[in-house]
Design a protein around this motif. Sequence first.
Motif, PDB file in Angstrom:
ATOM      1  N   PHE A 105      -0.887 -10.803  -2.979  1.00 13.31           N
ATOM      2  CA  PHE A 105       0.144 -11.114  -1.999  1.00 13.31           C
ATOM      3  C   PHE A 105      -0.468 -11.704  -0.729  1.00 13.31           C
ATOM      4  O   PHE A 105      -1.573 -11.324  -0.313  1.00 13.31           O
ATOM      5  N   LYS A 106       0.264 -12.625  -0.112  1.00 14.70           N
ATOM      6  CA  LYS A 106      -0.214 -13.307   1.083  1.00 14.70           C
ATOM      7  C   LYS A 106       0.859 -13.257   2.167  1.00 14.70           C
ATOM      8  O   LYS A 106       2.006 -12.881   1.942  1.00 14.70           O
ATOM      9  N   GLY A 107       0.453 -13.685   3.363  1.00 15.84           N
ATOM     10  CA  GLY A 107       1.394 -13.771   4.473  1.00 15.84           C
ATOM     11  C   GLY A 107       1.925 -12.420   4.894  1.00 15.84           C
ATOM     12  O   GLY A 107       1.181 -11.436   5.002  1.00 15.84           O
ATOM     13  N   ASP A 108       3.215 -12.336   5.089  1.00 15.63           N
ATOM     14  CA  ASP A 108       3.829 -11.106   5.593  1.00 15.63           C
ATOM     15  C   ASP A 108       3.797  -9.963   4.588  1.00 15.63           C
ATOM     16  O   ASP A 108       4.099  -8.821   4.951  1.00 15.63           O
ATOM     17  N   LEU A 109       3.474 -10.266   3.339  1.00 21.45           N
ATOM     18  CA  LEU A 109       3.393  -9.229   2.307  1.00 21.45           C
ATOM     19  C   LEU A 109       1.954  -8.900   1.902  1.00 21.45           C
ATOM     20  O   LEU A 109       1.735  -8.196   0.922  1.00 21.45           O
ATOM     21  N   ALA A 110       0.985  -9.373   2.672  1.00 21.23           N
ATOM     22  CA  ALA A 110      -0.419  -9.144   2.315  1.00 21.23           C
ATOM     23  C   ALA A 110      -0.753  -7.660   2.228  1.00 21.23           C
ATOM     24  O   ALA A 110      -1.630  -7.249   1.455  1.00 21.23           O
ATOM     25  N   PHE A 111      -0.041  -6.833   2.972  1.00 16.50           N
ATOM     26  CA  PHE A 111      -0.309  -5.393   2.955  1.00 16.50           C
ATOM     27  C   PHE A 111      -0.087  -4.788   1.572  1.00 16.50           C
ATOM     28  O   PHE A 111      -0.619  -3.730   1.250  1.00 16.50           O
ATOM     29  N   MET A 112       0.733  -5.453   0.742  1.00 12.06           N
ATOM     30  CA  MET A 112       1.044  -4.898  -0.576  1.00 12.06           C
ATOM     31  C   MET A 112      -0.176  -4.818  -1.496  1.00 12.06           C
ATOM     32  O   MET A 112      -0.153  -4.096  -2.494  1.00 12.06           O
ATOM     33  N   ASN A 113      -1.226  -5.538  -1.161  1.00 12.80           N
ATOM     34  CA  ASN A 113      -2.453  -5.465  -1.964  1.00 12.80           C
ATOM     35  C   ASN A 113      -3.111  -4.087  -1.849  1.00 12.80           C
ATOM     36  O   ASN A 113      -3.886  -3.688  -2.722  1.00 12.80           O
ATOM     37  N   GLU A 114      -2.781  -3.346  -0.780  1.00 12.42           N
ATOM     38  CA  GLU A 114      -3.344  -2.010  -0.564  1.00 12.42           C
ATOM     39  C   GLU A 114      -2.271  -0.923  -0.585  1.00 12.42           C
ATOM     40  O   GLU A 114      -2.562   0.241  -0.867  1.00 12.42           O
ATOM     41  N   TRP A 115      -1.047  -1.304  -0.312  1.00 17.09           N
ATOM     42  CA  TRP A 115       0.027  -0.330  -0.107  1.00 17.09           C
ATOM     43  C   TRP A 115       0.440   0.357  -1.404  1.00 17.09           C
ATOM     44  O   TRP A 115       0.451  -0.253  -2.483  1.00 17.09           O
ATOM     45  N   THR A 116       0.794   1.633  -1.313  1.00 15.02           N
ATOM     46  CA  THR A 116       1.299   2.395  -2.459  1.00 15.02           C
ATOM     47  C   THR A 116       2.682   2.947  -2.127  1.00 15.02           C
ATOM     48  O   THR A 116       2.982   3.257  -0.965  1.00 15.02           O
ATOM     49  N   TYR A 117       3.501   3.063  -3.133  1.00 14.91           N
ATOM     50  CA  TYR A 117       4.854   3.599  -2.961  1.00 14.91           C
ATOM     51  C   TYR A 117       4.767   5.044  -2.488  1.00 14.91           C
ATOM     52  O   TYR A 117       3.887   5.806  -2.896  1.00 14.91           O
ATOM     53  N   TYR A 118       5.680   5.446  -1.617  1.00 14.91           N
ATOM     54  CA  TYR A 118       5.557   6.729  -0.924  1.00 14.91           C
ATOM     55  C   TYR A 118       6.153   7.906  -1.682  1.00 14.91           C
ATOM     56  O   TYR A 118       6.082   9.030  -1.204  1.00 14.91           O
ATOM     57  N   VAL A 119       6.758   7.673  -2.836  1.00 16.24           N
ATOM     58  CA  VAL A 119       7.249   8.784  -3.652  1.00 16.24           C
ATOM     59  C   VAL A 119       6.232   9.019  -4.757  1.00 16.24           C
ATOM     60  O   VAL A 119       6.219   8.328  -5.774  1.00 16.24           O
TER      61      VAL A 119
END
Length: 476
Positions: A105-119
């Motif tokens: 993911f790039k741009g405003d969604l670049a965080f999704m490369n590290e982010w995990t769902y919170y449930v």
Amino acid sequence: MLNLSLSGLALASLASANMGAYPKFGEKQFSQTFHDGYNILKYMSSLAPYSDRKAYGVDRNTPDGCEVDQAFMIMRHGERYPDYSGFGDLYVETLNQMRANVTTFKGDLAFMNEWTYYVSDSNLYSQESTSGPYAGLLDAFSRGSEYRARYGHLWNGQSVVPIFTSGYERVIETARYFGQGFFGYNYSTSAAINIIPEAATQGADSLTPTCAAGVLEEYSCYEDRFYSTFPPLEVAAARLNKQNPGLELTAKDVNYLMQMAGFELNVRAYTPWANAFTLDEWVAFSYIFDLSYYYCFGPGSNYQMANGQVYANATRVLMEEGPKKSGSMFWSFAHDANITPVIAALGLDTPAQHLPNDTVQFPSTYQVSDIVPMGGHLTLERMTCNATVASKAGVYVRAVINEAVVPWTSCQSGPGYSCPLAKFSAIVDKAPKFDETCETNSSYPQYLDFFWNYNTTTNLNYQTGDISSQLTDTDV
């Protein structure tokens, strides 16, 4: 002349000594900049952590010469995880599709490369949150502790005080933690949890009444009806798709992702999703939910106002009876869609005209984040007041929504912009009547009775075993 000069020097020295109490030259006593309009919590609607309502400048404290002798509160459960059906399943489906379409993911969604769902565990769905600075159970306990400081004088330290809650697990847990915050070490013996089933058969004897005549309206009236008419969500989808070729998000997907952001803050201290969208997009998202609540669970629906009239009328009767006959504290807990009808039935937060459903209304006249955020609550105070230059001695009523005093437009002649009890009763009488509007089965209760006939046992103060054993005849 010498004496005059000495006097002048003394005054100058005194003035110099007192300068420490005032700002230095060039400093402002009051800031001229206000950033409340940019607090993202005010644009995450009913899904995000609690925030106080934007106040109107009326002192929250009891007016001089008055004493609160009855307090009524109906509070939404605290911050929680999403329900799986209708929320979590859609979020997971959207996230899975995004990850299937894009590898990096790039741009405003670049965080999704590290982010995990919170449930992290499916058993957490629907539950009150217990972690993070916005945790729901922490919110409930804190509210109870604060209200003990504010309304503790209403308890004699000996009597058992009932706490009323609808029969849903997270609502019950909110009631319990509020009780522990209010009563402290006395909770186990001085509070009595009363669970009112969330069942249509309860009729009007319920914190969650169902207006049978309006059921079809309710189920056809959620935010999906409105989101497609607001361009900012389309703009957000186009921007994210351009930054991430192959992503193929729609406005509907964006709606789910923005919902997910609010829920994440209920569990964690930070959500990167808040920065993935512009403030213009958040304004549109928030207004979509304002429309949904207004027309589905608020003053835009006569059926819902009839639902709210049940609680509004019961509190009116209790106030007219007074604390010596009926008691001084009534703490109740339910859901957001059970509180907005009450506020509407009380004639509060009712716009002069219906909200437009094709453009965002500026300024907002019905903002859900100010009415029922997670942990949102309506508090009604019955006050006995001395005479003032402007008002007679007597009994007055104040409404407080999320810790901000909200005066009635047509009734504010009492101390602290309060409303005389007789006029308050007249306002309640104007609301559509539950028994006349809702076509409730005649075999169901036709009025709210549990405020007068309640249990004082402490058997339900704590959960023991499977929660379902405490939810007799309750829809969960």
